[in-house]
Design a protein around this motif. Structure first.
Motif, PDB file in Angstrom:
ATOM      1  N   TRP A   1       0.828  -1.201   0.000  1.00  0.00           N
ATOM      2  CA  TRP A   1       0.000   0.000   0.000  1.00  0.00           C
ATOM      3  C   TRP A   1       0.869   1.260   0.000  1.00  0.00           C
ATOM      4  CZ3 TRP A   1      -4.413  -0.870   4.165  1.00  0.00           C
ATOM      5  CH2 TRP A   1      -5.228  -1.935   3.743  1.00  0.00           C
ATOM      6  N   LEU A   2       1.903   1.232   0.816  1.00  0.00           N
ATOM      7  CA  LEU A   2       2.783   2.392   0.938  1.00  0.00           C
ATOM      8  C   LEU A   2       3.463   2.695  -0.397  1.00  0.00           C
ATOM      9  CD1 LEU A   2       4.118   4.477   2.841  1.00  0.00           C
ATOM     10  CD2 LEU A   2       5.861   2.762   3.340  1.00  0.00           C
ATOM     11  N   ASN A   3       4.008   1.662  -1.018  1.00  0.00           N
ATOM     12  CA  ASN A   3       4.678   1.864  -2.303  1.00  0.00           C
ATOM     13  C   ASN A   3       3.704   2.383  -3.354  1.00  0.00           C
ATOM     14  OD1 ASN A   3       7.024   0.902  -1.131  1.00  0.00           O
ATOM     15  ND2 ASN A   3       6.785  -1.176  -1.953  1.00  0.00           N
ATOM     16  N   HIS A   4       2.497   1.850  -3.357  1.00  0.00           N
ATOM     17  CA  HIS A   4       1.478   2.264  -4.328  1.00  0.00           C
ATOM     18  C   HIS A   4       1.099   3.724  -4.118  1.00  0.00           C
ATOM     19  CE1 HIS A   4      -2.086   1.730  -6.941  1.00  0.00           C
ATOM     20  NE2 HIS A   4      -2.681   2.534  -6.075  1.00  0.00           N
ATOM     21  N   GLN A   5       0.849   4.095  -2.870  1.00  0.00           N
ATOM     22  CA  GLN A   5       0.395   5.454  -2.584  1.00  0.00           C
ATOM     23  C   GLN A   5       1.509   6.471  -2.807  1.00  0.00           C
ATOM     24  OE1 GLN A   5      -2.609   6.167  -2.254  1.00  0.00           O
ATOM     25  NE2 GLN A   5      -2.782   8.197  -1.317  1.00  0.00           N
ATOM     26  N   GLU A   6       2.739   6.103  -2.515  1.00  0.00           N
ATOM     27  CA  GLU A   6       3.851   7.026  -2.759  1.00  0.00           C
ATOM     28  C   GLU A   6       4.078   7.236  -4.250  1.00  0.00           C
ATOM     29  OE1 GLU A   6       6.715   6.470   1.191  1.00  0.00           O
ATOM     30  OE2 GLU A   6       7.042   5.185  -0.570  1.00  0.00           O
ATOM     31  N   ALA A   7       3.890   6.177  -5.037  1.00  0.00           N
ATOM     32  CA  ALA A   7       4.096   6.287  -6.481  1.00  0.00           C
ATOM     33  C   ALA A   7       2.946   7.008  -7.176  1.00  0.00           C
ATOM     34  CB  ALA A   7       4.280   4.893  -7.082  1.00  0.00           C
ATOM     35  N   ASP A   8       1.732   6.836  -6.635  1.00  0.00           N
ATOM     36  CA  ASP A   8       0.549   7.408  -7.288  1.00  0.00           C
ATOM     37  C   ASP A   8      -0.486   7.745  -6.219  1.00  0.00           C
ATOM     38  OD1 ASP A   8      -1.464   8.183  -8.972  1.00  0.00           O
ATOM     39  OD2 ASP A   8      -1.910   6.183  -9.742  1.00  0.00           O
ATOM     40  N   PRO A   9      -0.343   8.906  -5.574  1.00  0.00           N
ATOM     41  CA  PRO A   9      -1.214   9.252  -4.432  1.00  0.00           C
ATOM     42  C   PRO A   9      -2.608   9.702  -4.864  1.00  0.00           C
ATOM     43  CG  PRO A   9       0.320  11.028  -4.857  1.00  0.00           C
ATOM     44  CD  PRO A   9       0.680   9.928  -5.814  1.00  0.00           C
ATOM     45  N   ARG A  10      -3.287   8.840  -5.611  1.00  0.00           N
ATOM     46  CA  ARG A  10      -4.596   9.221  -6.128  1.00  0.00           C
ATOM     47  C   ARG A  10      -5.695   9.093  -5.074  1.00  0.00           C
ATOM     48  NH1 ARG A  10      -5.875   4.500 -10.460  1.00  0.00           N
ATOM     49  NH2 ARG A  10      -3.659   4.775 -10.877  1.00  0.00           N
ATOM     50  N   HIS A  11      -5.494   8.189  -4.088  1.00  0.00           N
ATOM     51  CA  HIS A  11      -6.558   7.918  -3.125  1.00  0.00           C
ATOM     52  C   HIS A  11      -6.484   8.883  -1.943  1.00  0.00           C
ATOM     53  CE1 HIS A  11      -7.716   4.282  -5.208  1.00  0.00           C
ATOM     54  NE2 HIS A  11      -6.468   3.844  -5.172  1.00  0.00           N
ATOM     55  N   ASP A  12      -7.652   9.372  -1.555  1.00  0.00           N
ATOM     56  CA  ASP A  12      -7.758  10.255  -0.388  1.00  0.00           C
ATOM     57  C   ASP A  12      -7.871   9.385   0.867  1.00  0.00           C
ATOM     58  OD1 ASP A  12      -8.314  12.083   1.583  1.00  0.00           O
ATOM     59  OD2 ASP A  12     -10.179  12.828   0.670  1.00  0.00           O
TER      60      ASP A  12
END
Length: 575
Positions: A315-326
């Motif tokens: 989750w961390l890697n995904h959100q750091e790469a593409d912080p689309r989710h609030d």
């Protein structure tokens, strides 16, 4: 069909000494309530509040309670009575929650299995717990669970019913066929309909509530000596776990908890019950994949969830790469099941949550948690402290001697949430419990000056694959069924995603050829859960030994780690 004698669960359990019982009652840890009493109270207090969301399904507290009571009465109509056991192997979903709560409400004991378990594990659990029914999906992820359940029913005479939840779209009719069924099929979703007369059902079940000291459910140990041991948890002791978790995590009616981990795991089930007893809302995640799970967080305004380190890092890697989710709604992210690397922990706030909570615990009872408001040094570099003041822990060396303060040692524990023995396992209990009821956990930890625990490793012969515990002994016993295997040793090897994977060392007999496919074929034929299958096979001429002649597992772990590191170096392009 004939039914063998059903042994009362109390005959296989080890109780707390009377003085400990008085102490835990006086301290308020054991409050005399059943596990479902707070859920029933929440339904009475806020009947229209949303309790459960599973895809398109949204149950209010009134409907959830009505379905639980309806299922409890229908289980009774099938002949199930308090202290009977039901083997529950269901994926995360509303059916798992309703059926489990219905069993707890009636006093029937759910034995919680994992969906990856196959005939090898399930038949053992059914026989050992003398279950009266097995609850399964018809099919799940391509596997025929209903067929397996009927195979087990033919072999285990106590099994009379198979409770079947509608499976994947290609399953067709759920009805039993004459050539396969050794037990009667029951439509689980129909069983979980609301009670026909809700007030009457509630009155009847309230009056017949089980004793809070009775066994409520059975969960599985991580297991280091073959098949998992059963841990019998009472309403009082598991209720203490759920209540203290809710208090420490500051759960309330505004809590929206995302259920990502398998609900049959003790950590996940404890968080689920903590949410419902607080009047909060449970959101069921169909997958831990970042796009799916973080999409649910955003859509449902999730405030809390619990994951293992591998999921947290993805989750961390995904959100750091593409912080689309609030993700601003997330007040609490609990990470447990394995050690979270300090460097990864430092990145969690504020990317994924306002508060990181680390946890260390076991299905055997002890739970440690960091607290909201703890300094960053505590939340990122420790796994918390016991949830109850009367959770006793001591650290000893391999000879049982106390270690000096600040030094690592094997953790021993006892307390109001830790049963004093495994179910029907007297021989194992004699080794696992030492002195005056101390559980030898096998985990090597260090206790900081501030009382927080830091997990350093383990002395157990166990592999922690993404939070799923794999017994090295069980893997080795199966490996010896492969033609050509002379000696076998299973060890953990490091993995960047799951933490550890299974590596099997084999000394072949003279001239024999053994492959990884051979080992996996034997395990598949035996019906062994896939998470236990080795990912790597090392063929060697001899296994290293310690000074006293034991296989040196520490040397093997170091060797495979070095080999993996060398392979990464060779595959990395030169600058």
């Amino acid at each position: 069909m004939t039914t063998s004698h059903i042994r009362p669960s109390a005959a296989g359990t080890v109780g707390w000494p009377p003085e400990m019982v008085r102490r835990y009652v006086a301290a308020g840890y054991w409050d005399g309530q059943t596990l479902t009493a707070p859920v029933v109270a929440a339904a009475a207090a806020t009947p229209e509040a949303v309790a459960l969301v599973d895809g398109a399904v949204r149950f209010s507290y009134h409907e959830l309670a009505a379905r639980v009571d309806g299922a409890a009465l229908r289980l009774r109509g099938l002949g199930l009575r308090p202290d009977d056991r039901v083997l529950v192997q269901l994926p995360n979903g509303w059916e798992f929650i309703v059926l489990t709560l219905a069993c707890l409400r009636l006093g029937v004991i759910p034995v919680l299995a994992l969906t990856p378990h196959r005939h090898h594990e399930m038949s053992y659990l059914a026989e050992h717990a003398e279950v009266r029914a097995i609850a399964v999906p018809a099919r799940f992820r391509g596997f025929d669970h209903r067929g397996m359940a009927h195979d087990i029913a033919r072999a285990v005479p106590t099994v009379q019913r198979v409770l079947v939840s509608a499976g994947e779209p290609d399953i067709g009719a759920v009805g039993a066929t004459a050539d396969r069924a050794a037990a009667v099929d029951v439509d689980l979703r129909a069983l979980c309909r609301p009670a026909d007369d809700v007030p009457a059902a509630r009155t009847l079940l309230d009056a017949a509530a089980p004793d809070s000291r009775a066994v409520a459910l059975m969960v599985l140990s991580g297991g280091t000596t073959g098949l998992p041991k059963l841990i019998a948890r009472t309403h009082d002791d598991y209720g203490c776990h759920a209540r203290r978790t809710a208090e420490i995590s500051q759960f309330g009616r505004d809590t929206v908890y995302l259920a990502v981990l398998p609900m049959a795991h003790s950590m996940s089930l404890g968080m689920l019950l903590a949410t419902l007893r607080s009047g909060g809302r449970v959101i069921v995640a169909s997958s831990p994949a970042p796009v799916t799970a973080l999409g649910l967080v955003e859509r449902e305004r999730v405030t809390a969830t619990a994951v293992v380190p591998a999921i947290a890092q993805s989750w961390l890697n995904h959100q750091e790469a593409d912080p689309r989710h609030d993700l601003r709604s997330v007040r609490l992210l609990l990470v447990g099941g394995a050690r979270l690397p300090d460097q990864v922990a430092e990145r969690m706030v504020p990317t994924l949550t306002r508060n990181l909570q680390q946890g260390y615990g076991m299905a055997e009872g002890l739970v440690c948690l960091t607290r909201i408001g703890d300094p960053d040094d505590v939340t990122t570099r420790s796994q918390g402290r016991p949830i109850c003041a009367d959770d006793e822990i001591i650290l000893v060396d391999e000879d049982g001697r106390r270690v000096p303060p600040g030094e690592p040692g094997v953790l021993l524990t006892r307390g109001p949430c830790t049963p004093r023995g495994y179910y029907r396992a007297a021989e194992h209990n004699a080794c696992a419990f030492v002195g005056d009821g101390w559980l030898w956990t096998g985990d090597i930890v260090r206790i900081r000056d501030d009382g927080n625990v830091v997990v350093e490793g383990r002395d157990k012969d166990m592999i922690n694959r993404g939070g799923e515990k794999v017994s090295a002994e069980e893997v080795e016993n199966l490996a010896y069924q492969v033609d050509g295997v002379g000696f076998a040793a299973a060890v953990a090897m490091p993995d960047p995603d799951l933490g550890e994977l299974v590596c099997l060392y084999v000394v072949p007999r003279d001239g024999a050829r053994v492959t990884l496919a051979d080992v996996r074929s034997v395990m598949e034929s035996a019906g062994v859960a896939r998470f236990k299958w080795p990912e790597r096979l090392e063929l060697v001429g001899a296994l290293p030994r310690t000074n006293i002649g034991k296989i040196d597992k520490k040397a093997l772990r170091s060797e495979v780690a070095a080999r993996l590191a060398a392979e990464v170096d060779r595959s990395t392009p030169a600058p």
